[in-house]
Design an enzyme around this catalytic site. Structure first.
Site: not given
Ligand code: SDX
Length: 434
Positions: A309, A369
């Site tokens: 991320h 996700d």
């Protein structure tokens, strides 16, 4: 109190400029570089905006190091546990939690805006049946502005709020219809006696031939997933909505731009890419270490989708909650359910990766996700619909950030500059002489 400034000194010219340091309520301070070009003649350079605050906002705060996330100051864990998606929509849009009357009023507004103009069904019918639902969603949401000509004055807060209500209310219908069209099923119409998540499941899976029983656990799980996806500071798609909106484009066009940006596998498209990756791993017969090594190999463009991320250098707090939710849902299914294997591979893959130095050194953890797709599969939602689910939930974040920007007197059209690396000035040479 001493004003906090920093001084930039140009060691070539000796020129100096003193720049203000801006203090947030919480999080990193920011150097206000707006005078830098005027006084020193320089731009700042930050491809991908890794260290650039593009705006000031009071909506969402996340701390990548701590792995914390707050909507309007409320920790995501508490909202996921105690709140509902519609209440979170009210909070993101208005800044405060609603009282009973405000909540009832908001729920009524959203419930009574879930239908689409009858003409909109023809937009769906223009697509091939195998069109990706994200392609349909980008097109149909952009087209919504064609139905509200008299209500698009972006400088009128009331009209801005009505557009926000319409978008939040209509996204489940648009999302479900893109799935129904793909499946060759008739469009279902929204039900005013159902909650937001219940109505979405009904729009997706009911048939006109019999009553449809919503599974309360699935509806609750979906509501939590919507809460977790609702907003996330200045991510790529939110920044796209802000940039598109800064030109004073209408809100439907700006949200359509955000949907397009979210579609990429590096962003919201990752949830679809994760399940495709887990399926490939499951069918390959290769060890998990083989895949982790493949993800580390610079000559191989394979990456562990759902990992890493830009901001979180710790476990994504949303991934933790989704993983527990996936556990709960799969525990209810027979052990031989088709999704258990993918979930088990995901858990194992997480374990192998988090013990690997490459991932540890780069602070690569599962993100929002990584586990969401397994839950969507257990609800009967197909892989191609996963990013549509993300867009459905993120619409409230996008439109809240857009609304905040349009109400901010500092707001002006976004127009970044560049570091030019092209040809120097040269004269045109006619074709005969080339
Ligand atoms: C979302 O911004 C948001 O808030 C987004 C989001 C939201 O709610 O809006 O949280 C939603 O988009 C989550 C992210 C979903 N994307 C994926 O899961 C795709 C896989 N992840 C990567 O592509 C990547 O981690 C990004 C895109 C998420 C972040 O990319 P960055 O910040 O540009 O990081 P990077 O590519 O510079 O990676 C740093 C290093 C690199 O190695 P080195 O050059 O240092 O040797 O880590 C490596 C990368 O190669 N790396 C990975 C990896 N992610 C980063 N290596 C293997 N597998 C991965 N998944």
């Amino acid at each position: 109190m001493t004003k906090h400034t920093v001084t930039v000194t140009d060691n070539l010219t000796g020129k100096e400029v003193e720049l203000d340091v801006l203090s947030p309520v919480v999080g990193p301070k920011a150097i206000d570089v707006r005078r830098l070009h005027k006084e020193l003649g320089y731009f700042t350079y930050d491809p991908g905006y890794l260290a650039t605050a593009s705006c000031s906002s009071s909506i969402t705060y996340l701390d990548g190091g701590e792995g914390t996330l707050m909507y309007r100051g409320y920790p995501i864990e508490q909202l996921a546990e105690e709140s509902s998606f519609l209440e979170v929509c009210y909070l993101l849009l208005n800044g405060e939690l609603p009282n009973k009357a405000e909540m009832q009023g908001f729920e009524d507004i959203i419930t009574h805006h879930t239908m689409l103009h009858d003409q909109m069904q023809y937009f769906f019918r223009g697509f091939r049946r195998d069109a990706h639902p994200m392609a349909i969603m980008v097109g149909v949401v952009g087209a919504l502005s064609a139905f509200y000509h008299d209500d698009l004055d972006i400088h009128d807060p009331a009209q801005r709020m009505r557009s926000a209500h319409r978008l939040i209310a209509k996204m489940p219908t648009i999302a479900a219809w893109s799935y129904r069209y793909h499946m060759g099923l008739p469009f279902m119409h929204p039900r005013n006696d159902m909650s937001y998540a219940e109505d979405f499941l009904h729009l997706m899976f009911a048939t006109p031939c019999e009553d449809y029983e919503v599974d309360p656990l699935m509806a609750k799980a979906l509501d939590v997933i919507f809460i977790l996806h609702a907003d996330h500071e200045q991510n790529a798609s939110t920044s796209t909505v802000r940039l598109a909106g800064s030109s004073e484009a209408n809100p439907f066009a700006a949200i359509a731009a955000g949907i397009a940006s979210l579609w990429g596998p590096a962003h919201g498209g990752a949830n679809e890419a994760v399940v495709n990756m887990l399926t490939e791993i499951s069918e390959s017969g290769e060890s998990l270490q083989h895949w982790v090594d493949k993800a580390k190999n610079k000559d191989d463009n394979f990456r562990l989708m759902g990992f890493g991320h830009r901001v979180y250098k710790n476990y994504d707090p949303r991934a933790k909650i989704i993983r527990e939710l996936a556990n709960e849902i799969l525990d209810r299914l027979p052990p031989d359910n088709p999704h258990q294997k993918l979930f088990d591979i995901a858990r194992e893959l997480e374990k192998v990766a988090l013990e690997d130095d490459y991932f540890k050194q780069r602070n690569l953890y599962p993100n929002v996700d990584f586990y969401s797709g397994v839950i969507f599969l257990s609800m009967g939602i197909p892989v191609t619909m996963f990013t549509v689910m993300f867009a459905l939930a993120r619409t409230v974040g996008w439109i809240s950030q857009w609304n905040e920007m349009m109400g901010d007197e500092e707001n002006r059209i976004g127009r970044p500059r560049q570091l030019y690396t092209g040809a120097e000035k040269r004269d045109y040479i006619s074709l005969e002489d080339r």
